[in-house]
Design an enzyme around this catalytic site. Structure first.
Site, mmCIF file in Angstrom:
data_model
loop_
_atom_site.group_PDB
_atom_site.id
_atom_site.type_symbol
_atom_site.label_atom_id
_atom_site.label_comp_id
_atom_site.label_asym_id
_atom_site.label_seq_id
_atom_site.Cartn_x
_atom_site.Cartn_y
_atom_site.Cartn_z
ATOM 1 N N CYS A 56 0.855 -1.180 0.000
ATOM 2 C CA CYS A 56 0.000 0.000 0.000
ATOM 3 C C CYS A 56 0.898 1.240 0.000
ATOM 4 O O CYS A 56 1.794 1.358 0.844
ATOM 5 C CB CYS A 56 -0.914 0.009 1.227
ATOM 6 S SG CYS A 56 -1.877 1.533 1.374
ATOM 7 N N ASP A 63 -0.426 -5.772 0.455
ATOM 8 C CA ASP A 63 -1.706 -6.064 -0.175
ATOM 9 C C ASP A 63 -1.549 -7.361 -0.945
ATOM 10 O O ASP A 63 -0.480 -7.628 -1.513
ATOM 11 C CB ASP A 63 -2.113 -4.946 -1.137
ATOM 12 C CG ASP A 63 -2.537 -3.685 -0.417
ATOM 13 O OD1 ASP A 63 -3.228 -3.787 0.613
ATOM 14 O OD2 ASP A 63 -2.204 -2.584 -0.896
#
Length: 158
Positions: A56, A63
């Site tokens: 992120c 992620d």
């Protein structure tokens, strides 16, 4: 029918068959292509990367996504080892889900110039909201069967 083969200089530039360093960013990653030996046939190629990881750009937290890449080759095929290295180069790359998914689709399309390509990015939830991102380019030939990507929508505990 004579099969297409790689010439010696093309083989030397490929990452396949030799040790290479993991690229530390998508920009430094090399995507390789090889001649399509079946240029007279329309067919679908599918790559699945169920453990895709990026970072992120705001929080720095990881992620995770399940990527499905489908394409109908033209003159070129995408070489799978180079795709594995390219996908792995996102592990320390900060970008939003949408950017990662579309960036991968555009880069592959630019390298191999397929007749048609689609990518589905099925992102695991963070903050309680899963995000699915889809991108495609080209025109799907009428005689190509495209199976569902078969990634279940996120349901939580429902």
């Amino acid at each position: 029918m004579a099969k297409k083969s790689l010439n010696k200089s093309s083989q030397k530039s490929l990452q396949l068959g030799r040790a290479v360093e993991w690229p530390d960013s998508p920009e430094k990653a090399q995507l390789d292509r090889v001649p399509n030996p079946q240029t007279g046939a329309n067919y679908l190629v599918r790559f699945t990367a169920p453990e895709f990881t990026s970072i992120c750009p705001v929080t720095g937290q990881p992620d995770f996504a399940h990527l499905v890449i489908d394409y109908v080759p033209g003159q070129w095929l995408l070489e799978s080892k180079s795709l594995k290295l390219y996908v792995a180069s996102f592990r320390n790359h900060g970008a939003f889900h949408e950017d990662c998914t579309v960036m991968i689709g555009k880069r592959i399309a630019a390298e191999i110039k397929p007749k048609w390509l689609r990518i589905g990015g099925y992102w695991y939830p963070r903050g309680g909201i899963p995000i699915d991102v889809f991108w495609q380019t080209g025109k799907l030939p009428k005689d190509v069967w495209v199976p569902d990507q078969d990634v279940a929508p996120y349901r939580g505990r429902g």
